[in-house]
Design an enzyme around this catalytic site. Structure first.
Site, PDB file in Angstrom:
ATOM      1  N   SER A 246       0.839  -1.203   0.000  1.00  0.00           N
ATOM      2  CA  SER A 246       0.000   0.000   0.000  1.00  0.00           C
ATOM      3  C   SER A 246       0.867   1.244   0.000  1.00  0.00           C
ATOM      4  O   SER A 246       2.068   1.194   0.274  1.00  0.00           O
ATOM      5  CB  SER A 246      -0.898   0.014   1.236  1.00  0.00           C
ATOM      6  OG  SER A 246      -0.141   0.321   2.399  1.00  0.00           O
ATOM      7  N   ASP A 247       0.226   2.371  -0.278  1.00  0.00           N
ATOM      8  CA  ASP A 247       0.892   3.656  -0.107  1.00  0.00           C
ATOM      9  C   ASP A 247       0.895   4.034   1.370  1.00  0.00           C
ATOM     10  O   ASP A 247       0.153   3.476   2.172  1.00  0.00           O
ATOM     11  CB  ASP A 247       0.192   4.731  -0.946  1.00  0.00           C
ATOM     12  CG  ASP A 247       1.107   5.906  -1.265  1.00  0.00           C
ATOM     13  OD1 ASP A 247       2.163   6.039  -0.618  1.00  0.00           O
ATOM     14  OD2 ASP A 247       0.757   6.695  -2.167  1.00  0.00           O
ATOM     15  N   TRP A 248       1.719   5.013   1.691  1.00  0.00           N
ATOM     16  CA  TRP A 248       1.934   5.476   3.056  1.00  0.00           C
ATOM     17  C   TRP A 248       0.982   6.624   3.395  1.00  0.00           C
ATOM     18  O   TRP A 248       0.517   7.340   2.533  1.00  0.00           O
ATOM     19  CB  TRP A 248       3.340   6.012   3.226  1.00  0.00           C
ATOM     20  CG  TRP A 248       4.408   5.062   3.621  1.00  0.00           C
ATOM     21  CD1 TRP A 248       5.228   5.162   4.699  1.00  0.00           C
ATOM     22  CD2 TRP A 248       4.862   3.894   2.919  1.00  0.00           C
ATOM     23  NE1 TRP A 248       6.145   4.131   4.715  1.00  0.00           N
ATOM     24  CE2 TRP A 248       5.939   3.345   3.633  1.00  0.00           C
ATOM     25  CE3 TRP A 248       4.453   3.249   1.761  1.00  0.00           C
ATOM     26  CZ2 TRP A 248       6.619   2.196   3.239  1.00  0.00           C
ATOM     27  CZ3 TRP A 248       5.105   2.107   1.359  1.00  0.00           C
ATOM     28  CH2 TRP A 248       6.169   1.595   2.090  1.00  0.00           C
TER      29      TRP A 248
ATOM     30  N   GLY B 197      -2.744   3.767   3.108  1.00  0.00           N
ATOM     31  CA  GLY B 197      -3.510   3.673   1.868  1.00  0.00           C
ATOM     32  C   GLY B 197      -4.252   2.367   1.783  1.00  0.00           C
ATOM     33  O   GLY B 197      -4.620   1.932   0.680  1.00  0.00           O
TER      34      GLY B 197
ATOM     35  N   MET C 227       1.489  -0.735   4.534  1.00  0.00           N
ATOM     36  CA  MET C 227       2.541   0.160   5.022  1.00  0.00           C
ATOM     37  C   MET C 227       1.954   1.534   5.270  1.00  0.00           C
ATOM     38  O   MET C 227       1.025   1.947   4.590  1.00  0.00           O
ATOM     39  CB  MET C 227       3.692   0.240   4.014  1.00  0.00           C
ATOM     40  CG  MET C 227       4.516  -1.032   3.916  1.00  0.00           C
ATOM     41  SD  MET C 227       5.377  -1.497   5.439  1.00  0.00           S
ATOM     42  CE  MET C 227       6.678  -0.272   5.527  1.00  0.00           C
TER      43      MET C 227
END
Length: 856
Positions: A232-234, A252, A268
């Site tokens: 995932s994005d942060w 995210g 993450m």
């Protein structure tokens, strides 16, 4: 330091370990433990793996006071090189930087499409064109992974603006999704096989990317054959409430079972929020099965296994890798990215022995990178003024006009109690009103933008703490000075004990700190030259903030930015610049944007230069016609003075060596060869995404469909400021003898032509190959880039070059009825030239029958 068992273990037997893992350990592996590390399972020899930002350099694990790093030119600068061989070397050097920082994976490259000039993170991406983006990314990824460092290509997919990026739904046709937005990822997957993908924050057609089985399973894994890990994005930590002080990690990832089922392997950053106990609950009620969990766990283990091949020490200390070789390469890379937009009467290159006046807000400051997660502390920076002065001794400088969005850092002017540049920061657990409070930490603040996103305050497990930030100030010039504070938390600024800026009592949310902080609050004071003043800022970390942040996370420990500048009279500054310009043989105006105008967390409001810049350029050009304008920005800016300036350079955010690279091009040590990877419209309203570039009640309609960038401008014959692919040289090239031939099996077309350097100096040119289908069954752009080749030649040299292209890639579009790529029977035209607007060479070929295909 003794090696850990994990370090000594050369590899992992994934099947054996998967069978030995307890359920709680499996769940633990599906989330990070902190901002940059995966979970370790010591009893089975599974180490924690470090990842690091990012797109234009490897920061390491610290946003604040970290180990400096090499800063590469920004994404659009990379795109402007049009040089795949150079990108492989970029990837290799970034991998070496990662290894020095103890990181096994890099969170990059970023290859989202620049559909609008206003996208806040546009500077991170390469281009408005999917083919150029994909080909460059593929070579950069190959270079990274050649050194054993794993690439994480991002953001998958349609994260093309910052406006409501975590809630917006990108409404896009399947054809545009395939031909434009997925295409660069598809090309990179086909050519380089990146080992990781990072999902985008947003939804696509109603489903969050991080829980879209259509994107992650159907397309990425089943159709494209990707076998690596998806993360995932942060997003920053959120710290609501001062009593219970529950610390949540907003990522995210927006679901538990749905995201696992869709194929999102790793959440993450950590600690776990959408996994952990929520995953245990999903298993207990059968919303999630062990089998489904194991699929993701296996892919995380495979990622760890690949990362372990580097042999990096777990939790390795971060090191600097600053070398003369790195500096030389970064200078070469930055210079190759610079685009010569205009050069009437060949006034460039300038002479080094002439009297030269350097003017402008970007001259004496290093606009070396954009803002947000792409920002990092560089080993060093070279300003344009420093680069120019190092090559031309007869140089004089004046500001001309301020170009800052926020006041310049006060740390540029202050000293610590020990005489160092910067400020002293003393940390406490109690607020300032507590008498005899005891300090728990001291930090030397080199730059007064104190980002405490990952700061761990001694003596507390939460993010509630306080700090006094102090320094001395001795101005050189008497006058009225402005001071400013923007903060994620609370802060007040005192001058000799008197509070002149209060960003604590009343606060207003703004764009600072990824959109979680306040607006910039101001105060002023009259200062005397030569007198020493005490500056003190009382700071409270993020939980002390009083402003509302609906729908946004806080920033862990928070942050504070402290600015200061002498108040200027704009007209007086411009008049001074005019007078100096009259006395010069040649004038260099350095203007543009910086990391405060272009950053993660917000989109630009317009294409304009900072207030005063246009007036400055107009005035100076009237005073001295022998003037070049050097622009720095990551995306297009408007140029109302374009017809009054004989020479314009686009220099982007050029990394560590930006200033030297600019000087190299201005004085002719380097012949410019950059080409625009994006179209420069005359005005922002001309852009095809203008009416649809922002969220409208959490939806973004991609109404331009496949007609993005030059595809639209060519289709409607809209005049542009500078076309896609445009870039001049100090020499002249001639293209001739275009030939097309099929390979023996008829799957590839070999495009060949003769190139002659008819000028007097060596240089490089980019052969751009576009395709046009005659009489298609659906509307198609009149030109689509399908190939390019960068070639270098000596003066007077002529040579034949060729490029082999896969025919089905050249001809196909997405058939929404069949849900496949279609190569349609008919005639196709190959157009070859030096920009989308200049394609003088043409040849045709035929496709004998219509066929459909899927996959890569």
């Amino acid at each position: 330091m003794a090696a850990s068992k994990a370090q000594l273990q050369p590899t992992l037997d994934v099947d054996l370990i998967l069978a030995k893992l307890r359920i709680d350990e499996k769940i633990a592996l599906l989330s990070g433990t902190d901002f940059w590390h995966t979970a370790a399972i010591k009893r089975l020899g599974i180490p924690a793996i470090r990842v690091s930002d990012g797109p234009n350099g490897v920061r390491g694990t610290k946003f604040f006071n970290g180990v400096p790093a090499a800063c590469f030119p920004c994404g659009t600068a990379i795109g402007a090189t049009w040089n795949t061989d150079l990108m492989f070397r970029v990837g290799q050097l970034q991998a070496e930087e990662a290894i020095a920082k103890g990181a096994s994976a890099i969170l990059g490259p970023t290859i989202n499409i620049q559909r609008s000039p206003l996208g806040g993170r546009g500077f991170e991406s390469y281009s408005e064109d999917p083919y150029l983006s994909g080909e460059l990314a593929a070579q950069l990824i190959s270079g990274m992974q050649d050194k054993g460092v794993l690439a994480t290509i991002k953001h998958f997919v349609c994260n093309d603006q910052e406006d409501h990026r975590q809630s917006a739904d990108s409404i896009v046709s399947q054809r545009a999704l395939r031909e434009i937005y997925l295409k660069p990822f598809q090309i990179a997957q086909f050519r380089s096989e990146p080992q990781c993908y990072m999902t985008a924050y947003n939804k696509v057609n109603g489903t969050y990317c991080s829980e879209s089985s259509f994107l992650l399973q159907n397309i990425l894994r089943d159709e494209w054959g990707f076998s690596g890990m998806v993360m995932s994005d942060w997003q920053a930590f959120f710290s609501p409430g001062l009593v219970a002080y529950l610390i949540l990690c907003r990522t995210g990832t927006y679901s538990t079972a749905e995201a696992v089922k869709a194929g999102l392997d790793l959440e993450m950053p950590g600690p776990a929020f959408m996994r952990g106990r929520l995953a245990e609950k999903a298993l207990s009620c059968n919303k999630l099965s062990i089998y489904e969990l194991d699929i993701c766990v296996r892919r995380v283990l495979e990622f760890i296994k690949k990362a372990m091949r580097l042999g990096l020490e777990e939790n390795a200390p971060e090191k600097s890798a600053d070398t003369p070789e790195t500096a030389k390469f970064l200078r070469e890379l930055s210079a190759e990215s610079i685009v010569l937009l205009k050069n009437d009467s060949d006034i460039l290159p300038f002479k080094k022995d002439k009297k030269t006046i350097v003017i402008g807000p970007n001259a004496a400051m290093a606009a070396y990178c954009g803002g947000g997660s792409a920002a990092l502390d560089a080993y060093y920076t070279v300003t344009p003024l420093q680069g120019i002065s190092s090559q031309c001794s007869n140089t004089e400088y004046t500001l001309g006009a301020p170009g800052w969005k926020k006041l310049p850092f006060i740390s540029n002017e202050t000293k610590t109690k020990n005489g160092k540049e910067g400020l002293d920061m003393t940390v406490y657990l109690e607020p300032p009103e507590v008498l005899d409070r005891r300090s728990v930490d001291y930090i030397h603040v080199k730059k007064s933008d104190v980002i405490l996103l990952d700061y761990k305050c001694p003596g507390t497990k939460d993010f509630l703490f306080y700090a006094d930030i102090e320094g001395s100030l001795k101005p050189d010039v008497s006058g009225e000075y402005d001071f400013s504070l923007s903060v994620a938390g609370t802060a007040k600024l005192f001058l000799d004990g008197v509070c002149i800026v209060d960003n604590a009592t009343k606060q207003t949310r703004g764009e600072s700190y990824f959109g979680t902080g306040t607006i910039e609050e101001y105060g002023s004071a009259q200062l005397e030259a030569g007198k020493t003043y005490n500056i003190k800022i009382t700071f409270g970390s993020d939980p002390t903030a009083t402003y509302e942040r609906p729908g946004a996370s806080g920033l862990s420990g928070g942050g504070v930015r402290i600015g200061m500048a002498r108040r200027l009279d704009l007209q007086a500054e411009i008049s001074k610049a005019k007078e100096l310009a009259k006395q010069a043989d040649q004038v260099i105006i350095c203007a543009g944007l910086n990391s405060e105008w272009e950053s993660e967390g917000f989109d630009r409001e317009h294409m304009n230069l900072p207030p005063g810049s246009n007036e400055l350029i107009e005035a100076v050009s009237q005073a001295n016609p022998n003037t070049v304008v050097v622009l720095q920005s990551g995306t297009p800016v408007s140029m109302p003075w374009v017809n009054k300036i004989p020479a314009i350079l686009q220099a982007w955010y050029g990394g560590n060596e930006c200033g030297n690279a600019i000087a190299d091009v201005i004085f002719g040590d380097v012949n410019p060869s950059g080409k625009l990877p994006i179209t420069y419209p005359v005005k922002v309203q001309d852009n095809p995404a203008y009416l649809n570039s922002r969220s409208q009640r959490n939806r973004i309609i991609y109404g331009e469909d496949v007609f993005v960038g030059y595809r639209y401008y060519e289709a409607v014959e809209k005049e542009v400021l500078f076309p896609f692919g445009h870039g001049l040289s100090y020499t002249k090239f001639k293209f001739s003898n275009l030939l097309l031939e099929l390979d023996k099996i008829g799957e590839h077309i070999i495009v060949s032509l003769t190139i002659n350097n008819e000028g007097s100096v060596s240089g490089s040119e980019v052969v751009q190959i576009y395709i046009h289908q005659l009489n298609p069954s659906v509307p198609r752009p009149p030109k689509e880039l399908k190939g390019f080749l960068k070639v270098g030649q000596m003066p007077g040299e002529g040579e034949t070059f060729s490029k082999t292209l896969r025919k089905k890639d050249m001809t196909s579009f997405w058939d929404e009825e069949r849900n496949q790529w279609i190569q349609e029977k008919g005639e196709y035209e190959v157009l070859v030239g030096t920009s989308s607007a200049s394609t003088p060479l043409r040849a045709t070929f035929k496709v004998d029958e219509t066929t459909w295909w899927s996959g890569l």
